[in-house]
Design an enzyme around this catalytic site. Structure first.
Site, PDB file in Angstrom:
ATOM      1  N   ASP A   1       0.788  -1.238   0.000  1.00 31.99           N
ATOM      2  CA  ASP A   1       0.000   0.000   0.000  1.00 31.99           C
ATOM      3  C   ASP A   1       0.819   1.287   0.000  1.00 31.99           C
ATOM      4  OD1 ASP A   1       0.777  -0.752   2.584  1.00 31.99           O
ATOM      5  OD2 ASP A   1      -0.972   0.116   3.559  1.00 31.99           O
TER       6      ASP A   1
ATOM      7  N   GLU B   1      -0.861  -2.259   5.250  1.00 32.01           N
ATOM      8  CA  GLU B   1       0.059  -2.135   6.399  1.00 32.01           C
ATOM      9  C   GLU B   1      -0.168  -0.807   7.093  1.00 32.01           C
ATOM     10  OE1 GLU B   1       3.022  -0.751   8.862  1.00 32.01           O
ATOM     11  OE2 GLU B   1       2.899   0.096   6.858  1.00 32.01           O
ATOM     12  N   GLU B   2      -0.428   0.238   6.292  1.00 33.52           N
ATOM     13  CA  GLU B   2      -0.544   1.585   6.872  1.00 33.52           C
ATOM     14  C   GLU B   2      -1.770   1.711   7.766  1.00 33.52           C
ATOM     15  OE1 GLU B   2       1.689   3.722   6.894  1.00 33.52           O
ATOM     16  OE2 GLU B   2       2.998   3.351   5.177  1.00 33.52           O
TER      17      GLU B   2
END
Ligand SMILES: [Zn+2]
Ligand SMILES: [Zn+2]
Length: 445
Positions: A96, A163-164
């Protein structure tokens, strides 16, 4: 003395040889890796929406000879290369990008705009360097597929979404990452940043970053006229006392020297100066390194919030809600120790450093929480001259998540591939038993 000198010369010779052959190997895959980097950098996608990114990476890994499964935990991908008996080693990249407007001025800067999940118009940028990670993983994948005589076992490469937003790792695990596919003996990942010059890597044995917990506390009082406080139970006064008492957790309850941060980031209560409100709400972030300290701090917050409300005669216990959290990433010390030597041999002794834990959080810890020992290391991204200049001036280069974040791609990507291949080959020449023994020490975080 002479023997020592001879040994030194031989080891230098071996190291130079290792560095040279690693460099030749990378040169052969670099055009593919760099082309992917430029493509991904121009076409970033937000967390959980990495459809084009995932399918591009999946088709390149398939072309390299991997068996690829798509849509694992949303847009996640799993690529497998089996090469006889041996350990299973997993390498992870994130897919991402971030809602940031790129201002690097690079010829391949992102111009992407999209709608965020909350409906806002946002620009999108690979401002955390996940494009470097994906390109590095592709270069590594191609080298490993072309050199199957140099390792044995199963290589598992994963592209993790979101992930963010700290949700992608858990999503892939829920969708059977460790049950539908071989469960790894070790998991690996790297992260690029400007805290190190490109061409170098850093290892942090043990705790790598912090446990992060987000809490909401709602204090219930009894509202009324600001001039008749005797007829009310003032939640603002309770909140004020609670905030001050909370600061005694790090200063009085936690053992001196242990890391603990309790921050009240917002307080909301009331509408007008002469009205005592019914409720007061506050939001906290709590950071710790160790699990036992984390437990102690979270329990103390609840005890203090309830205690202060009880002291004031509040009509109801306050709500203390932990609505978000992630564990600290823990680097298995046995693995960190074992992998330092192959990294030094591949990159040069001076290009591998040991560093202190950092504060940003990461969901790589979700894999470790499944009982798989992990090794998560840092990859230098800063242009070496700019890095030296900034250091001399006492300034710092743009950090990850900045609109100006622009890693020095050639040396960084080169070192990323060299490092990943060195670490994978080392582990894929061990036996699963050897790795189990190495990582058997119980984690005391
Ligand atoms: Zn990030
Ligand atoms: Zn990142």
């Amino acid at each position: 003395m002479r023997i020592a000198l001879l040994a030194l010369l031989v080891s230098l010779g071996v190291n130079v040889h290792a560095q040279k052959s690693a460099s030749n190997e990378v040169d052969s895959v670099y055009p593919d890796a760099h082309a992917l980097y430029v493509d991904l950098h121009q076409h970033p996608e937000l967390s959980s929406h990495e459809t084009q990114t995932a399918s591009t990476l999946a088709s390149l890994l398939r072309r390299a000879g991997y068996e690829v499964t798509e849509h694992v935990g949303g847009t996640g991908i799993v690529a497998i290369l089996k090469n006889g008996p041996g350990p299973t080693i997993m390498l992870r990249t994130e897919l991402d990008a971030l809602p940031v407007e790129e201002k690097t001025g690079l010829p391949y800067a992102s111009k992407v705009h999209t709608k965020s999940d909350s409906g806002q118009d946002v620009s999108v940028m690979h401002a955390c360097g996940h494009d470097v990670h994906m390109s590095s993983l592709l270069g590594t994948a191609e080298i490993m597929a072309r050199s199957k005589d140099s390792w044995h076992g199963t290589l598992l490469l994963i592209g993790q979404p979101a992930e963010e937003t700290i949700s992608g790792a858990a999503g892939m695990i829920r969708d059977g990452l460790f049950t539908r596919f071989p469960k790894p003996d070790v998991i690996l990942a790297l992260h690029v940043g400007n805290a190190l010059p490109a061409g170098t890597v850093a290892i942090t044995p043990g705790i790598y970053n912090t446990n992060a917990d987000s809490l909401r506390i709602v204090i219930y009082g009894k509202g009324g006229h600001g001039a008749l406080p005797n007829t009310t139970i003032d939640p603002i006064v309770i909140a004020a006392r609670t905030i001050l008492s909370l600061q005694t957790i790090p200063s009085r309850e936690v053992k001196p020297g242990e890391m603990a941060v309790v921050t009240v980031g917002y307080v909301r209560a009331g509408t007008k100066n002469n009205i005592i409100p019914d409720e007061a709400e506050m939001g906290l972030t709590v950071r710790t390194y160790k699990q036992d300290v984390r437990k102690q701090v979270l329990a103390a917050i609840e005890r203090i919030a309830k205690g202060e409300a009880a002291v004031a005669g509040a009509p109801r216990e306050p709500l203390v809600e932990r609505y978000e959290g992630t564990d600290a990433v823990y680097n298995d010390p046995g693995l960190a120790q074992r992998l330092q030597a192959p990294l030094e041999a591949a990159l040069g002794k001076n290009n591998v450093v040991l560093t202190e834990p950092i504060t940003p959080s990461e969901d790589f810890s979700a894999y470790v929480a499944q009982g798989v020992p992990g090794f998560y290391f840092s990859l230098g991204g800063a242009n070496p001259e700019k890095f030296a200049e900034a250091k001399a001036n006492g300034t710092s280069l743009p950090s990850n998540h900045s609109p100006l974040f622009a890693p020095d791609v050639d040396p960084a990507l080169h070192a990323g591939i060299v490092a990943e291949v060195a670490v994978l080959r080392n582990l894929l020449n061990a036996s699963p038993e050897e790795l189990r023994k190495l990582t058997a020490e119980p984690a005391s975080h």
